[in-house]
Design a protein around this motif. Structure first.
Motif, PDB file in Angstrom:
ATOM      1  N   ASN A 139      18.618   1.296   1.351  1.00 31.16           N
ATOM      2  CA  ASN A 139      17.445   1.286   2.144  1.00 31.16           C
ATOM      3  C   ASN A 139      16.351   1.991   1.292  1.00 31.16           C
ATOM      4  O   ASN A 139      16.564   3.125   0.950  1.00 31.16           O
ATOM      5  N   VAL A 140      15.272   1.236   1.170  1.00 30.68           N
ATOM      6  CA  VAL A 140      13.956   2.049   0.444  1.00 30.68           C
ATOM      7  C   VAL A 140      13.132   2.347   1.660  1.00 30.68           C
ATOM      8  O   VAL A 140      12.695   1.420   2.318  1.00 30.68           O
ATOM      9  N   PRO A 141      12.665   3.556   1.367  1.00 24.75           N
ATOM     10  CA  PRO A 141      11.725   3.900   2.396  1.00 24.75           C
ATOM     11  C   PRO A 141      10.293   3.162   2.479  1.00 24.75           C
ATOM     12  O   PRO A 141       9.996   2.886   1.384  1.00 24.75           O
ATOM     13  N   ALA A 142       9.805   2.678   3.376  1.00 19.58           N
ATOM     14  CA  ALA A 142       8.632   2.172   3.717  1.00 19.58           C
ATOM     15  C   ALA A 142       7.505   3.044   3.263  1.00 19.58           C
ATOM     16  O   ALA A 142       7.476   4.385   3.304  1.00 19.58           O
ATOM     17  N   SER A 143       6.315   2.558   2.594  1.00 20.73           N
ATOM     18  CA  SER A 143       5.194   3.470   2.374  1.00 20.73           C
ATOM     19  C   SER A 143       4.479   3.804   3.759  1.00 20.73           C
ATOM     20  O   SER A 143       4.952   3.364   4.658  1.00 20.73           O
ATOM     21  N   PRO A 144       4.195   4.973   3.684  1.00 23.42           N
ATOM     22  CA  PRO A 144       3.484   5.590   4.753  1.00 23.42           C
ATOM     23  C   PRO A 144       2.325   4.518   5.279  1.00 23.42           C
ATOM     24  O   PRO A 144       1.746   3.927   4.521  1.00 23.42           O
ATOM     25  N   SER A 145       1.895   4.886   6.512  1.00 23.53           N
ATOM     26  CA  SER A 145       0.817   3.997   6.834  1.00 23.53           C
ATOM     27  C   SER A 145      -0.637   4.210   6.292  1.00 23.53           C
ATOM     28  O   SER A 145      -0.378   5.400   5.619  1.00 23.53           O
ATOM     29  N   LEU A 146      -1.582   3.309   6.384  1.00 24.59           N
ATOM     30  CA  LEU A 146      -2.919   3.780   5.454  1.00 24.59           C
ATOM     31  C   LEU A 146      -3.549   5.334   6.039  1.00 24.59           C
ATOM     32  O   LEU A 146      -4.340   5.360   5.100  1.00 24.59           O
ATOM     33  N   SER A 147      -3.198   5.592   7.033  1.00 27.45           N
ATOM     34  CA  SER A 147      -3.825   6.538   7.704  1.00 27.45           C
ATOM     35  C   SER A 147      -3.119   7.846   6.811  1.00 27.45           C
ATOM     36  O   SER A 147      -3.723   9.219   7.047  1.00 27.45           O
ATOM     37  N   GLN A 148      -1.969   7.724   6.222  1.00 29.10           N
ATOM     38  CA  GLN A 148      -1.703   9.171   5.785  1.00 29.10           C
ATOM     39  C   GLN A 148      -1.633   8.983   4.132  1.00 29.10           C
ATOM     40  O   GLN A 148      -1.556   7.779   3.490  1.00 29.10           O
ATOM     41  N   PRO A 149      -1.791   9.936   3.419  1.00 29.69           N
ATOM     42  CA  PRO A 149      -1.547  10.044   1.960  1.00 29.69           C
ATOM     43  C   PRO A 149      -0.171   9.636   1.346  1.00 29.69           C
ATOM     44  O   PRO A 149       0.864   9.607   1.844  1.00 29.69           O
ATOM     45  N   LEU A 150      -0.493   8.855   0.321  1.00 35.81           N
ATOM     46  CA  LEU A 150       0.971   8.428  -0.493  1.00 35.81           C
ATOM     47  C   LEU A 150       1.202   9.220  -1.612  1.00 35.81           C
ATOM     48  O   LEU A 150       0.516   8.900  -2.625  1.00 35.81           O
ATOM     49  N   TYR A 151       1.957  10.374  -1.438  1.00 36.27           N
ATOM     50  CA  TYR A 151       2.393  11.114  -2.567  1.00 36.27           C
ATOM     51  C   TYR A 151       3.095  10.419  -3.562  1.00 36.27           C
ATOM     52  O   TYR A 151       4.204   9.785  -3.008  1.00 36.27           O
ATOM     53  N   GLY A 152       2.803  10.311  -4.869  1.00 34.75           N
ATOM     54  CA  GLY A 152       3.790   9.786  -5.967  1.00 34.75           C
ATOM     55  C   GLY A 152       3.461   8.188  -5.834  1.00 34.75           C
ATOM     56  O   GLY A 152       4.136   7.449  -6.343  1.00 34.75           O
ATOM     57  N   ALA A 153       2.138   7.713  -5.556  1.00 35.24           N
ATOM     58  CA  ALA A 153       1.836   6.390  -5.572  1.00 35.24           C
ATOM     59  C   ALA A 153       1.818   5.911  -6.897  1.00 35.24           C
ATOM     60  O   ALA A 153       1.808   6.605  -8.013  1.00 35.24           O
ATOM     61  N   SER A 154       2.300   4.647  -7.120  1.00 28.93           N
ATOM     62  CA  SER A 154       2.106   3.955  -8.357  1.00 28.93           C
ATOM     63  C   SER A 154       1.010   3.475  -8.677  1.00 28.93           C
ATOM     64  O   SER A 154      -0.002   3.625  -7.677  1.00 28.93           O
ATOM     65  N   PHE A 155       0.627   3.106  -9.671  1.00 30.33           N
ATOM     66  CA  PHE A 155      -0.648   2.419 -10.218  1.00 30.33           C
ATOM     67  C   PHE A 155      -1.206   1.396  -9.457  1.00 30.33           C
ATOM     68  O   PHE A 155      -2.404   1.539  -8.693  1.00 30.33           O
ATOM     69  N   GLY A 156      -0.297   0.495  -9.057  1.00 35.19           N
ATOM     70  CA  GLY A 156      -0.680  -0.802  -8.143  1.00 35.19           C
ATOM     71  C   GLY A 156      -0.676  -0.422  -6.855  1.00 35.19           C
ATOM     72  O   GLY A 156      -1.667  -0.693  -6.099  1.00 35.19           O
ATOM     73  N   GLN A 157      -0.037   0.590  -6.117  1.00 33.51           N
ATOM     74  CA  GLN A 157      -0.319   0.977  -5.120  1.00 33.51           C
ATOM     75  C   GLN A 157      -1.537   1.763  -4.704  1.00 33.51           C
ATOM     76  O   GLN A 157      -2.223   1.415  -3.780  1.00 33.51           O
ATOM     77  N   ALA A 158      -1.964   2.765  -5.704  1.00 30.70           N
ATOM     78  CA  ALA A 158      -2.990   3.266  -5.562  1.00 30.70           C
ATOM     79  C   ALA A 158      -4.335   2.176  -5.540  1.00 30.70           C
ATOM     80  O   ALA A 158      -5.354   2.460  -4.982  1.00 30.70           O
ATOM     81  N   PHE A 159      -4.131   1.102  -6.158  1.00 29.97           N
ATOM     82  CA  PHE A 159      -5.223   0.268  -6.432  1.00 29.97           C
ATOM     83  C   PHE A 159      -5.343  -0.548  -5.337  1.00 29.97           C
ATOM     84  O   PHE A 159      -6.474  -0.725  -4.889  1.00 29.97           O
ATOM     85  N   THR A 160      -4.137  -0.833  -4.759  1.00 31.50           N
ATOM     86  CA  THR A 160      -4.095  -1.789  -3.342  1.00 31.50           C
ATOM     87  C   THR A 160      -4.952  -0.943  -2.351  1.00 31.50           C
ATOM     88  O   THR A 160      -5.630  -1.505  -1.530  1.00 31.50           O
ATOM     89  N   ARG A 161      -4.413   0.487  -2.154  1.00 32.69           N
ATOM     90  CA  ARG A 161      -4.803   1.272  -0.992  1.00 32.69           C
ATOM     91  C   ARG A 161      -6.457   1.612  -1.189  1.00 32.69           C
ATOM     92  O   ARG A 161      -6.956   1.724  -0.264  1.00 32.69           O
ATOM     93  N   PHE A 162      -6.914   1.515  -2.493  1.00 36.89           N
ATOM     94  CA  PHE A 162      -8.105   1.894  -2.671  1.00 36.89           C
ATOM     95  C   PHE A 162      -9.095   0.729  -1.923  1.00 36.89           C
ATOM     96  O   PHE A 162      -9.991   1.016  -1.237  1.00 36.89           O
ATOM     97  N   TRP A 163      -8.860  -0.425  -2.105  1.00 32.21           N
ATOM     98  CA  TRP A 163      -9.379  -1.603  -1.566  1.00 32.21           C
ATOM     99  C   TRP A 163      -9.119  -1.616   0.013  1.00 32.21           C
ATOM    100  O   TRP A 163     -10.000  -1.914   0.693  1.00 32.21           O
ATOM    101  N   LYS A 164      -7.942  -1.532   0.476  1.00 33.68           N
ATOM    102  CA  LYS A 164      -7.713  -1.360   1.668  1.00 33.68           C
ATOM    103  C   LYS A 164      -8.482  -0.353   2.624  1.00 33.68           C
ATOM    104  O   LYS A 164      -8.554  -0.754   3.775  1.00 33.68           O
ATOM    105  N   LYS A 165      -8.714   0.604   1.879  1.00 29.69           N
ATOM    106  CA  LYS A 165      -9.382   1.847   2.758  1.00 29.69           C
ATOM    107  C   LYS A 165     -10.724   2.006   2.189  1.00 29.69           C
ATOM    108  O   LYS A 165     -11.246   2.988   1.966  1.00 29.69           O
ATOM    109  N   TYR A 166     -11.488   0.758   1.990  1.00 29.60           N
ATOM    110  CA  TYR A 166     -12.730   0.487   1.542  1.00 29.60           C
ATOM    111  C   TYR A 166     -13.707   1.411   1.832  1.00 29.60           C
ATOM    112  O   TYR A 166     -14.393   2.336   1.209  1.00 29.60           O
ATOM    113  N   ALA A 167     -13.967   1.910   3.237  1.00 25.95           N
ATOM    114  CA  ALA A 167     -15.052   2.716   3.522  1.00 25.95           C
ATOM    115  C   ALA A 167     -14.331   3.828   4.781  1.00 25.95           C
ATOM    116  O   ALA A 167     -14.952   4.329   5.721  1.00 25.95           O
TER     117      ALA A 167
END
Length: 149
Positions: free
Chosen positions: A3-31
């Protein structure tokens, strides 16, 4: 299967984010100015931005040299017709990222348990950028959870 733990919701910080995760979260949390952003989210985005801006500058430079002309009477040079395309792409990119970059910076400051208003320290000549850099590099502070939405 493991079982791979799910990423935290967008309302929580993602510690240890990968390059792709950080790029995606940047756009999902636009403003989104509330909440927190981990160091990895913040710095991976800045790396992605540096890469993209470098490519756009190269396109602009190539467009400026390709078809460049020199006025024989004055010796002044004029960039090629594609130079404007490169400049337009840079302006469009800058306009697209200004709000989410500001929001990401505020969330990063929240993760260090500081108000996003500390971002305005960057306007202090000479030392403001250095102060912000130090604040962005600091470890996460669990007390920063007070900024969560």
């Amino acid at each position: 299967m493991t079982n791979v733990p799910a990423s935290p919701s967008l309302s929580q910080p993602l510690y240890g984010a990968s390059f792709g995760q950080a790029f995606t979260r940047f756009w999902k949390k636009y403003a989104t100015f509330s909440g927190r952003a981990s160091r990895s989210e913040f710095w991976w985005w800045y790396l992605a931005n540096i890469i993209i801006v470098t490519v756009l500058y190269i396109i602009t430079a190539i467009g400026g040299f390709a078809g460049a002309s020199i006025d024989s009477t004055t010796g002044a040079s004029a960039p090629g017709p594609l130079f404007g395309v490169g400049i337009a792409l840079l302006v469009i990119w800058w306009l697209a990222i200004i709000v989410p970059t500001l929001a990401l910076s505020w969330r990063r400051l929240h993760d260090t348990n500081r108000s996003g208003l500390f971002w305005f320290l960057g306007f202090i000549p000479v030392v403001g950028g250095i102060i912000l850099l130090v604040l962005f590099v600091l470890d996460s502070d669990p007390a920063g959870a007070r900024f969560d939405a």
